[in-house]
Design a protein around this motif. Structure first.
Motif, mmCIF file in Angstrom:
data_model
loop_
_atom_site.group_PDB
_atom_site.id
_atom_site.type_symbol
_atom_site.label_atom_id
_atom_site.label_comp_id
_atom_site.label_asym_id
_atom_site.label_seq_id
_atom_site.Cartn_x
_atom_site.Cartn_y
_atom_site.Cartn_z
ATOM 1 N N LEU A 91 -4.733 -9.260 9.700
ATOM 2 C CA LEU A 91 -5.039 -9.886 8.423
ATOM 3 C C LEU A 91 -4.450 -9.033 7.302
ATOM 4 O O LEU A 91 -4.318 -7.809 7.439
ATOM 5 C CB LEU A 91 -6.547 -10.015 8.234
ATOM 6 C CG LEU A 91 -7.259 -11.087 9.077
ATOM 7 C CD1 LEU A 91 -8.762 -10.918 8.949
ATOM 8 C CD2 LEU A 91 -6.840 -12.482 8.639
ATOM 9 N N VAL A 92 -4.090 -9.661 6.214
ATOM 10 C CA VAL A 92 -3.550 -8.930 5.074
ATOM 11 C C VAL A 92 -4.567 -7.897 4.599
ATOM 12 O O VAL A 92 -5.733 -8.226 4.357
ATOM 13 C CB VAL A 92 -3.192 -9.902 3.927
ATOM 14 C CG1 VAL A 92 -2.816 -9.122 2.672
ATOM 15 C CG2 VAL A 92 -2.046 -10.800 4.338
ATOM 16 N N GLY A 93 -4.121 -6.629 4.506
ATOM 17 C CA GLY A 93 -4.985 -5.557 4.060
ATOM 18 C C GLY A 93 -5.899 -4.986 5.114
ATOM 19 O O GLY A 93 -6.730 -4.127 4.825
ATOM 20 N N ASP A 142 -5.437 -1.589 -9.661
ATOM 21 C CA ASP A 142 -6.549 -2.420 -9.217
ATOM 22 C C ASP A 142 -6.593 -2.472 -7.690
ATOM 23 O O ASP A 142 -5.788 -1.851 -6.993
ATOM 24 C CB ASP A 142 -6.438 -3.829 -9.801
ATOM 25 C CG ASP A 142 -5.100 -4.480 -9.485
ATOM 26 O OD1 ASP A 142 -4.365 -3.963 -8.613
ATOM 27 O OD2 ASP A 142 -4.771 -5.505 -10.120
ATOM 28 N N GLY A 143 -7.538 -3.249 -7.169
ATOM 29 C CA GLY A 143 -7.717 -3.330 -5.725
ATOM 30 C C GLY A 143 -6.535 -3.941 -5.000
ATOM 31 O O GLY A 143 -6.174 -3.506 -3.898
ATOM 32 N N ASP A 144 -5.888 -4.960 -5.596
ATOM 33 C CA ASP A 144 -4.742 -5.590 -4.956
ATOM 34 C C ASP A 144 -3.575 -4.618 -4.811
ATOM 35 O O ASP A 144 -2.891 -4.581 -3.785
ATOM 36 C CB ASP A 144 -4.303 -6.820 -5.755
ATOM 37 C CG ASP A 144 -5.322 -7.946 -5.695
ATOM 38 O OD1 ASP A 144 -6.131 -7.947 -4.743
ATOM 39 O OD2 ASP A 144 -5.308 -8.817 -6.587
ATOM 40 N N THR A 161 -4.384 -2.137 -2.037
ATOM 41 C CA THR A 161 -4.206 -2.745 -0.716
ATOM 42 C C THR A 161 -2.729 -2.828 -0.346
ATOM 43 O O THR A 161 -2.334 -2.528 0.784
ATOM 44 C CB THR A 161 -4.832 -4.151 -0.693
ATOM 45 O OG1 THR A 161 -6.230 -4.041 -0.961
ATOM 46 C CG2 THR A 161 -4.620 -4.819 0.664
ATOM 47 N N HIS A 162 -1.895 -3.222 -1.311
ATOM 48 C CA HIS A 162 -0.459 -3.326 -1.063
ATOM 49 C C HIS A 162 0.148 -1.965 -0.729
ATOM 50 O O HIS A 162 0.931 -1.832 0.221
ATOM 51 C CB HIS A 162 0.229 -3.929 -2.286
ATOM 52 C CG HIS A 162 1.724 -3.934 -2.199
ATOM 53 N ND1 HIS A 162 2.417 -4.780 -1.347
ATOM 54 C CD2 HIS A 162 2.663 -3.187 -2.839
ATOM 55 C CE1 HIS A 162 3.719 -4.561 -1.465
ATOM 56 N NE2 HIS A 162 3.888 -3.598 -2.366
ATOM 57 N N TYR A 179 2.729 1.851 3.007
ATOM 58 C CA TYR A 179 2.826 3.255 3.398
ATOM 59 C C TYR A 179 2.095 3.550 4.701
ATOM 60 O O TYR A 179 2.050 4.699 5.141
ATOM 61 C CB TYR A 179 2.288 4.153 2.286
ATOM 62 C CG TYR A 179 3.233 4.307 1.121
ATOM 63 C CD1 TYR A 179 4.405 5.065 1.241
ATOM 64 C CD2 TYR A 179 2.973 3.684 -0.090
ATOM 65 C CE1 TYR A 179 5.282 5.188 0.177
ATOM 66 C CE2 TYR A 179 3.849 3.810 -1.162
ATOM 67 C CZ TYR A 179 5.001 4.562 -1.017
ATOM 68 O OH TYR A 179 5.867 4.682 -2.066
ATOM 69 N N GLY A 180 1.506 2.527 5.324
ATOM 70 C CA GLY A 180 0.825 2.720 6.600
ATOM 71 C C GLY A 180 -0.425 3.554 6.514
ATOM 72 O O GLY A 180 -0.766 4.283 7.454
ATOM 73 N N LEU A 181 -1.136 3.467 5.389
ATOM 74 C CA LEU A 181 -2.357 4.249 5.191
ATOM 75 C C LEU A 181 -3.580 3.439 5.606
ATOM 76 O O LEU A 181 -3.561 2.203 5.569
ATOM 77 C CB LEU A 181 -2.482 4.669 3.723
ATOM 78 C CG LEU A 181 -1.330 5.519 3.172
ATOM 79 C CD1 LEU A 181 -1.527 5.755 1.684
ATOM 80 C CD2 LEU A 181 -1.241 6.844 3.918
ATOM 81 N N PRO A 182 -4.659 4.108 5.998
ATOM 82 C CA PRO A 182 -5.878 3.375 6.380
ATOM 83 C C PRO A 182 -6.406 2.551 5.208
ATOM 84 O O PRO A 182 -6.313 2.955 4.045
ATOM 85 C CB PRO A 182 -6.860 4.490 6.769
ATOM 86 C CG PRO A 182 -6.001 5.685 7.054
ATOM 87 C CD PRO A 182 -4.811 5.565 6.150
ATOM 88 N N SER A 183 -6.928 1.389 5.531
ATOM 89 C CA SER A 183 -7.475 0.534 4.483
ATOM 90 C C SER A 183 -8.935 0.888 4.221
ATOM 91 O O SER A 183 -9.634 1.434 5.087
ATOM 92 C CB SER A 183 -7.370 -0.935 4.887
ATOM 93 O OG SER A 183 -8.076 -1.169 6.094
#
Length: 443
Positions: A87-89, A396-398, A401-402, A407-411
């Motif tokens: 899923l996105v994010g 912001d949050g968007d 998330t992007h 960058y392959g970082l944990p969400s």
């Protein structure tokens, strides 16, 4: 004013099923004979293989995700699970699902891109029912182009059904008919009711054919003229031999000499023995041989040009790599367009069908999205910081998330993001530096 609710015109001109025989002037490229021609092109020619890989590999390599698009969390999660996508994010939080008896997105994407060389790629939907009674996508079974025997098309150009040839394995199975409700069909450059599409290799066929013939001629030229052609000249016949004996002797020597010349080969033990005053010479071509390299390079350029892959020849055949970025931009746009077509087809005929089966046609459906292929403006950390500092971007949050995605970082979960904004300390993972008290701190 009367609101039109039905069609009066038509898009299909083939009386119920499409053969495309009247649309293609080249006999060997008329369906279904063109399937074997395009298959031969994509397997035997290095330049054709190169351009096809240049088109397909970036699309296969980019990341594909499911965008909830306003759908319920359970709907979006099931679609993501069935397609084996994130899923996105939510990339970092995804758990690995066992692949046995499950749909493979990577394999499906590879086979769907065969619409480019063949013009179309057909799949049949296969589901399974889980313990909760929901339909789950089990696989999309590929139907090779060579097995398609007929395509039923409605008057408005819409697909009705596809037929396959009957079983050839001795089972006596009748020719299958698959209705549009069972199918997922990818078509390249479809016009009207032509669900066979057009091959990406169609404009390159002429150049591939000429190049293939020229390569054969070039190989024969080198083979015949590389070492010269052996020529045997008979020895002088003594004056004492006359009449029929003279003629017989000349014929016999010429026959033996021809046999010697035809059998002459190079090697460590190669050699020949000839009578006194006879001659065995290697005759070369007088004058220059035709240079086949120039037209062969030209044909390679035109094959690459057919798919906007000019840059594959830069620095070797024509031009310089200084022009590569300009040509690559056009090529990248073409890849984006192909990926968008795949995403639209999957959303309409796989995701929405899955949602319709389980939640009904009124339920909002997720959609398939992908990362931009060959991003023209890489988002570096320094550039993003500068944009935020000058007020051009808002942190912001968007945006977070992007950035975590690219960058392959944990969400972060919504709860963790709320704690950060309110200044509440986060609980560190066991064993990390944040959890272990340092000098001057209390545990």
């Amino acid at each position: 004013m009367t609101v039109p609710t039905s069609e009066k015109g038509y898009a299909d001109t083939s009386s119920g099923w499409w053969t495309a025989l009247d649309e293609e002037e080249t006999p060997e490229l008329q369906w279904p004979k063109n399937v074997s021609v395009y298959d031969k092109m994509r397997r035997q020619d290095a330049q054709v293989i190169s351009v096809l890989r240049a088109v397909t590999l970036p699309i296969r390599r980019t990341s594909w995700r499911i965008d909830p698009n306003g759908a319920k969390p359970e709907v979006a999660q099931q679609v993501a699970d069935d397609l084996g996508l994130d899923l996105v994010g939510d990339d970092a939080n995804r758990k690995v699902i066992r692949t046995r008896d499950r749909f493979s997105w990577a394999e499906h994407l590879r086979l769907s891109l065969l619409m480019l060389p063949f013009g179309h790629s057909v799949f049949e939907q296969v589901y399974r029912i889980d313990d909760s009674g929901r339909a789950r996508l089990r696989k999309l079974a590929w139907r090779p182009p060579k097995t398609i025997s007929r395509i039923d098309v409605a008057g408005d150009g819409g697909l009705v059904a596809m037929h396959q040839h009957g079983s050839t394995g001795g089972t006596g199975k009748a020719a299958p008919r698959m209705g549009v409700e069972q199918l997922v069909v990818y078509v390249n450059d479809r016009e009207g009711g032509n669900w066979l599409g057009q091959s990406l290799l169609r404009p390159a066929y002429k150049y591939w054919l000429l190049k293939d013939r020229l390569l054969r001629v070039q190989a024969q030229t080198v083979d015949r003229n590389g070492l010269g052609i052996p020529v045997y000249e008979g020895s002088a016949v003594p004056d004492s031999v006359s009449g029929e004996d003279r003629v017989d002797r000349e014929k016999k020597e010429i026959t033996e000499g021809l046999k010697l010349a035809r059998g002459l080969r190079s090697g460590d033990n190669a050699g020949a023995a000839i009578p006194n005053s006879a001659k065995l010479t290697m005759k070369g071509v007088e004058g220059d041989l035709p240079d086949a390299d120039i037209p062969i390079r030209y044909y390679d350029e035109q094959i690459a040009r057919a798919v906007l892959a000019h840059f594959l020849n830069l620095g070797t055949e024509t031009g310089s790599w200084a022009l590569g970025s300009t040509f690559a931009d056009f090529f990248t746009l073409s890849l984006q367009t192909v990926a968008m077509q795949i995403a639209d087809t999957v959303t309409q005929h796989i995701i929405e069908d899955l949602v319709d089966l389980n939640w009904g046609p009124d339920e909002p459906a997720p959609k398939l999205v992908f990362d931009e292929i060959g991003s023209r403006h890489p988002a570096t950390a320094e550039a993003i910081k500068a944009l935020i500092d000058c007020g051009a971007l808002t942190a912001d949050g968007d945006l977070e998330t992007h950035l975590r995605t690219i960058y392959g970082l944990p969400s972060l979960s919504p709860g963790e993001r709320t704690k950060i904004r309110t200044g509440t300390p986060l609980k560190a993972a066991p064993g990390t530096a944040a959890e272990t008290p340092t000098k001057g701190q209390t545990a």
